[in-house]
Design a protein around this motif. Structure first.
Motif, mmCIF file in Angstrom:
data_model
loop_
_atom_site.group_PDB
_atom_site.id
_atom_site.type_symbol
_atom_site.label_atom_id
_atom_site.label_comp_id
_atom_site.label_asym_id
_atom_site.label_seq_id
_atom_site.Cartn_x
_atom_site.Cartn_y
_atom_site.Cartn_z
ATOM 1 N N LEU A 96 42.847 49.331 56.108
ATOM 2 C CA LEU A 96 42.989 48.189 57.003
ATOM 3 C C LEU A 96 41.828 48.107 57.985
ATOM 4 C CD1 LEU A 96 46.809 48.383 57.762
ATOM 5 C CD2 LEU A 96 45.634 46.502 56.601
ATOM 6 N N VAL A 97 41.409 49.250 58.519
ATOM 7 C CA VAL A 97 40.281 49.254 59.443
ATOM 8 C C VAL A 97 39.003 48.822 58.715
ATOM 9 C CG1 VAL A 97 38.843 50.703 60.940
ATOM 10 C CG2 VAL A 97 41.334 50.991 60.927
ATOM 11 N N ARG A 98 38.811 49.349 57.509
ATOM 12 C CA ARG A 98 37.600 49.021 56.748
ATOM 13 C C ARG A 98 37.538 47.529 56.402
ATOM 14 N NH1 ARG A 98 33.913 47.208 54.979
ATOM 15 N NH2 ARG A 98 32.470 47.889 53.346
ATOM 16 N N TRP A 99 38.675 46.919 56.058
ATOM 17 C CA TRP A 99 38.678 45.554 55.558
ATOM 18 C C TRP A 99 39.361 44.575 56.504
ATOM 19 C CZ3 TRP A 99 35.389 44.819 51.850
ATOM 20 C CH2 TRP A 99 35.082 45.875 50.967
ATOM 21 N N HIS A 100 39.398 44.895 57.798
ATOM 22 C CA HIS A 100 40.159 44.039 58.718
ATOM 23 C C HIS A 100 39.562 42.639 58.872
ATOM 24 C CE1 HIS A 100 37.115 45.626 61.606
ATOM 25 N NE2 HIS A 100 37.330 44.503 62.284
ATOM 26 N N LEU A 101 38.311 42.435 58.480
ATOM 27 C CA LEU A 101 37.697 41.102 58.554
ATOM 28 C C LEU A 101 37.779 40.329 57.243
ATOM 29 C CD1 LEU A 101 34.467 42.028 60.564
ATOM 30 C CD2 LEU A 101 36.534 40.922 61.445
ATOM 31 N N LEU A 102 38.257 40.983 56.183
ATOM 32 C CA LEU A 102 38.190 40.395 54.847
ATOM 33 C C LEU A 102 38.977 39.091 54.738
ATOM 34 C CD1 LEU A 102 37.396 40.629 51.829
ATOM 35 C CD2 LEU A 102 39.532 41.917 51.498
ATOM 36 N N MET A 103 40.175 39.071 55.269
ATOM 37 C CA MET A 103 41.022 37.902 55.082
ATOM 38 C C MET A 103 40.479 36.693 55.849
ATOM 39 S SD MET A 103 45.159 37.734 55.325
ATOM 40 C CE MET A 103 46.033 36.625 54.215
ATOM 41 N N SER A 104 40.034 36.909 57.086
ATOM 42 C CA SER A 104 39.528 35.782 57.878
ATOM 43 C C SER A 104 38.229 35.247 57.299
ATOM 44 C CB SER A 104 39.333 36.194 59.338
ATOM 45 O OG SER A 104 38.377 37.231 59.451
ATOM 46 N N THR A 105 37.338 36.135 56.848
ATOM 47 C CA THR A 105 36.075 35.650 56.287
ATOM 48 C C THR A 105 36.293 34.944 54.955
ATOM 49 O OG1 THR A 105 35.669 37.831 55.304
ATOM 50 C CG2 THR A 105 34.664 37.386 57.437
ATOM 51 N N ASP A 138 40.214 27.626 45.049
ATOM 52 C CA ASP A 138 39.637 28.104 43.796
ATOM 53 C C ASP A 138 40.350 29.395 43.395
ATOM 54 O OD1 ASP A 138 38.144 29.119 41.725
ATOM 55 O OD2 ASP A 138 36.204 28.722 42.665
ATOM 56 N N PRO A 139 41.077 29.407 42.291
ATOM 57 C CA PRO A 139 41.787 30.621 41.871
ATOM 58 C C PRO A 139 40.876 31.827 41.687
ATOM 59 C CG PRO A 139 42.603 28.737 40.646
ATOM 60 C CD PRO A 139 41.386 28.256 41.404
ATOM 61 N N ASP A 140 39.608 31.596 41.355
ATOM 62 C CA ASP A 140 38.687 32.722 41.220
ATOM 63 C C ASP A 140 38.486 33.431 42.558
ATOM 64 O OD1 ASP A 140 38.215 32.423 38.471
ATOM 65 O OD2 ASP A 140 36.778 30.818 38.860
ATOM 66 N N VAL A 141 38.401 32.647 43.640
ATOM 67 C CA VAL A 141 38.254 33.235 44.970
ATOM 68 C C VAL A 141 39.493 34.051 45.325
ATOM 69 C CG1 VAL A 141 38.102 32.695 47.441
ATOM 70 C CG2 VAL A 141 36.669 31.448 45.810
ATOM 71 N N VAL A 142 40.663 33.474 45.079
ATOM 72 C CA VAL A 142 41.914 34.184 45.368
ATOM 73 C C VAL A 142 42.017 35.448 44.526
ATOM 74 C CG1 VAL A 142 44.437 34.019 45.294
ATOM 75 C CG2 VAL A 142 43.072 32.047 46.042
ATOM 76 N N SER A 183 42.080 41.238 44.183
ATOM 77 C CA SER A 183 41.604 42.459 43.536
ATOM 78 C C SER A 183 41.233 43.518 44.563
ATOM 79 C CB SER A 183 40.395 42.149 42.650
ATOM 80 O OG SER A 183 40.742 41.269 41.599
ATOM 81 N N VAL A 184 40.666 43.086 45.699
ATOM 82 C CA VAL A 184 40.318 44.034 46.762
ATOM 83 C C VAL A 184 41.582 44.514 47.468
ATOM 84 C CG1 VAL A 184 39.046 44.368 48.910
ATOM 85 C CG2 VAL A 184 38.068 42.966 47.080
ATOM 86 N N LEU A 244 49.339 38.492 42.898
ATOM 87 C CA LEU A 244 49.701 39.900 42.757
ATOM 88 C C LEU A 244 51.055 40.098 42.072
ATOM 89 C CD1 LEU A 244 48.669 41.136 46.330
ATOM 90 C CD2 LEU A 244 47.538 41.725 44.179
ATOM 91 N N ARG A 245 51.691 38.997 41.695
ATOM 92 C CA ARG A 245 53.078 39.108 41.219
ATOM 93 C C ARG A 245 53.199 39.929 39.945
ATOM 94 N NH1 ARG A 245 50.966 34.632 39.140
ATOM 95 N NH2 ARG A 245 51.724 33.718 37.166
ATOM 96 N N SER A 246 52.163 39.925 39.101
ATOM 97 C CA SER A 246 52.277 40.679 37.838
ATOM 98 C C SER A 246 50.937 41.312 37.487
ATOM 99 C CB SER A 246 52.748 39.768 36.700
ATOM 100 O OG SER A 246 51.869 38.668 36.557
ATOM 101 N N ASP A 247 50.571 42.278 38.311
ATOM 102 C CA ASP A 247 49.353 43.048 38.049
ATOM 103 C C ASP A 247 48.119 42.168 37.927
ATOM 104 O OD1 ASP A 247 50.795 45.404 38.089
ATOM 105 O OD2 ASP A 247 51.314 45.203 35.969
ATOM 106 N N LEU A 248 47.927 41.277 38.868
ATOM 107 C CA LEU A 248 46.715 40.471 38.955
ATOM 108 C C LEU A 248 46.417 39.701 37.675
ATOM 109 C CD1 LEU A 248 44.229 42.705 40.959
ATOM 110 C CD2 LEU A 248 45.270 40.577 41.679
ATOM 111 N N GLU A 249 47.243 38.715 37.418
ATOM 112 C CA GLU A 249 46.942 37.845 36.288
ATOM 113 C C GLU A 249 45.592 37.170 36.502
ATOM 114 O OE1 GLU A 249 49.928 34.937 35.859
ATOM 115 O OE2 GLU A 249 51.395 36.283 34.957
#
Length: 884
Positions: free
Chosen positions: A539-548, A557-561, A566-567, A612-617
């Motif tokens: 969480l500390v390492r990636w705390h900016l990931l969601m906002s950015t 775009d489903p590719d972005v999601v 995946s991260v 994430l519902r089924s192992d990252l379709e």
């Protein structure tokens, strides 16, 4: 170092007045004094000594002028009040005076008028009042502030009997008795602090009136004098109200603030009390602060000195006020609280006064007891002193004491209630002792407009925001967060992540990476399970990931999601990251959170849970996504009795990108609008409150180059901010442009009235062939101090070119960029707009006018035009070309 000499003044003939020649001489003399003092300050002389010397010099001149104008009139006396009454005058401070008269008469009034007029003539700026003794008493009875000002009154010249009569007013026990006076001073403090967001950690703090400022120190002395007969901090030590170490800390902090105030007056050239951006860098240089590296600027070190001084003053001040309150409370019999504590009324105390020395873990346990015992509002004065002693004695050894860490973990496992305990522990310096890395960011500012608070203040606010999610009453504002919180089995992990997410700021590296290392080490010492340590560190390492991700990428775009999911990896991390992200944004600046960002994060959270519902379709194929959107939009339109044939005809012109990048609700709304228009163009439709808490603007008109520039120019004139744009063309050559907007001033969606104004004004603008030019507005005072060279980057993005523009925000920036794109003969197909304080990060999908990616030559032309339009010199611009 020798202080400048006091001025020598000639003898005067009483009541003879001051001639024009004498006034010029006095003006010159006062100027010489100030210049000598300025030189002494530049040479390193102590600010307090210089302020006292200036007070002495001004006093001599004032007394000299009084003698010339009033002489020994029996019915008058002159008093210094305010800072002058305390013997201090900073370079541009007003000279506050009270003329006390036994009786009013034309002769006295004329003499006083001549006296004050002369002071103005020689450049003193006196703040003055003329009163009789009964008037002073009446005002003091009705206003505690007037009574307080009289506490500092110091007779300079005139009849001693008036001084005696003034002291008699102050000595009257019926006038503002201790309890009433304390209540009045606290009410004044609360009202004053509310004007500064109840924090000393503002970007442009007020040295005098802000929380932890010089006025706080004055107020503590006034309380000490009125409540305990102790007029200064050393006297309060003698009365047992302060510890010697606390008094020494207050003296050091006061010396820092006085030095800063002296420099501020010199830099501003006036009685400025706010450390504005206009002066911060210059004062830091004047006082010898130098840049260590890019993430520890000299100005940041300078401001850290202020914040640490103000924090200490505020912390000790709160504790001293609690001691005053305890002093005024009636004595009560002690009641047992467990085996280690007793309570006196609403205050907790130690049963064994040496407990903290024998068992350091009790330093944390007593805060847990305060949480558990109902009706407890604080600690006794003696207990607070013993906490201070113990923290001072044990110091950072507490960070490695397994029993202390065990108690700290027990506290964190209380969840939301533990946050208030952490705030109180910080006030006593205990939090910094247990977390030494936190102590290093106390007062750590970041010199920008994005981070409104210091790192420590921001961290504590983030913790409080996290605690809000446990409150059912917050469900209206944070429905997803309040739904997630009860499902968290270990809330202490989120609290730890919040504590550490910015703890490595100012070290020179990536604070997320360095903070991850700190968090992992501390959690290991806490004895957490390996999987819990991994979660906190992640969480500390990636705390900016969601906002950015949400603000800089296209989350439709489903590719972005999919990449984001995946991260993240699993629902547990997603839940924690969402809560931390929301709390972090709100805790960075009150102005950052709005309905747009709320929906943006909520949409990314929902889409990621689905992914994430089924192992990252893998994302659905584009054709499948287009079909699903068409089917849902068709169902909505048919339900509204729109003929299917008309829908098919309209959609025959829509590109597949429309169905890929828009929601079914948007497609249905746009389709219905086109059908209602019956071929009339330009069509402008406005949905005041559309997707993600924004206002949606839809434009359907004959496509032409420069349309984007014309639209953004009008939006700029109407004071709308663009947060997202979709620029599409139909197969018949019609523009299908969608803009998501917020009000520029409030960052809120438009009202119905504003939405209609936007629709009408935009429709008229699109009928004009030349279009609108952007409005010309000057930079705000704040933005002028945070200019940065533009960063322009190009990257290949499939069949398009991506332009990334990072630069300083300014009024009309997007409109100017749009004009540059039009001038460079470039087409816009997509735009993502993000602003972080003074920093803008905009992303555009571009082609040339043949819908091909931009050539190297076209990129160079665009870069040159952008620099000319938005400002910045080529030698300062940062640019790059990269492949996506």
């Amino acid at each position: 170092m020798t202080l400048p000499p006091l001025p020598r003044l000639p003898a005067v003939v009483p009541r003879s007045g001051v001639s024009p020649e004498a006034r010029r001489a006095l003006r010159q003399l006062l100027g010489d004094v100030d210049r000598d003092l300025d030189v002494a300050f530049r040479d390193g002389e102590d600010a307090t000594a210089l302020a006292r010397r200036r007070g002495e010099a001004v006093q001599r001149i004032v007394v000299h002028v009084w003698g010339a104008c009033l002489g020994d009139i029996a019915a008058a006396a002159l008093f210094a009040v305010g800072g002058f009454g305390r013997g201090l005058l900073f370079p541009c401070s007003d000279v506050d005076l009270l003329a006390l008269v036994g009786e009013t008469s034309p002769a006295v009034s004329k003499a006083l008028e001549s006296f004050f007029g002369c002071l103005w003539d020689i450049g003193m700026k006196p703040g003055h009042a003329v009163r009789t003794v009964p008037e002073c008493r009446a005002l003091a009875e009705s206003d505690a502030s007037v009574f307080t000002s009289m506490l500092d009154a110091r007779r300079l010249v005139g009849q001693p009997i008036l001084d005696t009569q003034l002291r008699a007013i102050l000595a009257d026990p019926a006038l503002w008795p201790p309890r009433a006076y304390l209540a009045a001073r606290l009410a004044e403090r609360d009202a004053r602090h509310a004007r500064y967001d109840d924090t000393a950690h503002n970007l442009e703090p007020n040295l005098k009136d802000g929380p932890g400022g010089l006025r706080t120190l004055d107020a503590l002395r006034w309380l000490g004098l009125r409540l305990a007969g102790a007029p200064d901090f050393d006297a309060m030590v003698g009365e047992g109200l302060l510890e010697p170490v606390e008094a020494a800390g207050l003296h050091r902090a006061e010396a820092t603030l006085r030095q800063y105030r002296y420099a501020l007056h010199l830099e501003a050239g006036r009685a400025e009390e706010r450390l504005l951006f206009d002066y911060q860098r210059a004062i830091a240089a004047r006082l010898g602060f130098e840049d260590e590296h890019a993430k520890n600027l000299g100005v940041e070190q300078f401001m850290q000195g202020y914040y640490r001084a103000a924090t200490l003053i505020e912390r000790v001040g709160v504790q001293l006020v609690e001691r005053f309150e305890e002093m005024l409370e009636p004595e009560t019999e002690p009641q047992s609280v467990g085996t280690d504590y007793v309570r006196y009324g609403s205050r907790l105390a130690l049963r064994n006064p040496h407990l903290f020395q024998h068992r350091p873990a009790a330093l944390v346990e007593i805060f847990i007891a305060r949480l558990d015992e109902k009706g407890i509002t604080g600690f006794t004065a003696e207990t607070m002193r013993r906490i201070q002693h113990a923290v001072s004695i044990h110091g950072e050894t507490l960070a490695d004491d397994p029993h202390v860490l065990e108690a700290f973990l027990v506290l964190l496992r209380r969840g939301a209630p533990s946050v208030e305990a952490l705030w109180r522990m910080n006030r006593h310096g205990l939090l910094a002792a247990i977390l030494p890395a936190f102590g290093r960011v106390v007062g750590r500012m970041q010199y920008d407009l994005f981070h409104v608070y210091t790192v420590d203040e921001h961290t504590l606010r983030v913790l409080r925001n996290v605690a809000r999610f446990a409150d059912p009453s917050a469900r209206r504002d944070f429905p997803i967060a309040c739904e997630i919180w009860p499902s968290m089995e270990k809330p202490e992990l989120l609290l730890l992540a919040a504590l550490f997410h910015d703890i490595a700021k100012g070290r020179g590296g990536d604070h997320s990476v360095l903070g991850e290392e700190d968090a992992r080490a501390f959690c290991t010492r806490l004895g957490l399970a390996a999987e819990d340590i991994d979660l906190v560190a992640w969480l500390v390492r990636w705390h900016l990931l969601m906002s950015t991700t949400a603000q800089r990428q296209d989350i439709t775009d489903p590719d972005v999601v999919h990449r984001f999911a995946s991260v993240v990896g699993d629902w547990e991390r997603l839940d924690h990251l969402y809560l931390l992200t929301v709390a972090d944004i709100i805790g960075t600046s009150p102005k950052l959170w709005n309905a747009w960002k709320d929906r943006l994060l909520a949409d990314l959270y929902t889409a990621t849970r689905y992914a994430l519902r089924s192992d990252l379709e893998l994302p659905a194929h584009a054709g499948v996504r287009v079909r699903e959107c068409r089917e849902r939009a068709l169902a909505m339109l048919v339900a509204d009795r729109v003929p299917a044939a008309d829908i098919t005809r309209i959609w025959g012109e829509f590109p597949d990108t429309s169905f890929l990048r828009h929601r079914p609700e948007q497609i249905a709304w746009q389709t219905a609008a086109i059908l209602r228009a019956r071929g009339t163009t330009p069509l402008v439709e406005v949905h005041p409150f559309s997707v993600r808490g924004s206002t949606e603007l839809f434009i359907y008109t004959l496509d032409r180059d420069g349309l984007f520039a014309a639209v953004t120019a009008m939006l700029d004139r109407l004071r709308f901010s663009v947060v997202e744009a979709r620029i599409l063309s139909s197969s018949s050559g019609m523009a299908l442009d969608t803009f998501l907007l917020l009000e520029a001033d409030t960052q809120a969606p438009a009202t119905l009235q504003r939405a209609e104004e936007l629709r009408l004004r935009m429709q008229r603008a699109l009928l004009q062939p030349a279009g609108q030019q952007p409005a010309k507005r000057s930079l705000s005072r704040h933005l002028r101090h945070f200019q940065m060279p533009p960063r322009i980057e190009f990257a290949d993005a499939g069949g398009r070119t991506q332009l990334a523009l990072v630069c300083t925000d300014r009024p009309g920036l997007l409109a100017a960029v749009a004009q540059a794109l039009a001038e460079a003969q470039v087409r816009v197909h997509d735009a993502r707009i993000a602003t972080f304080g003074e920093r803008v990060e905009d992303f555009f999908q571009l082609t040339d006018r043949q819908n091909a990616p931009l050539s190297t030559e076209r990129r160079d032309i665009l870069r040159e035009v952008l620099l000319r339009r938005i400002g910045g010199e080529a030698r300062n611009v940062i640019h790059a070309d990269a492949n996506a």
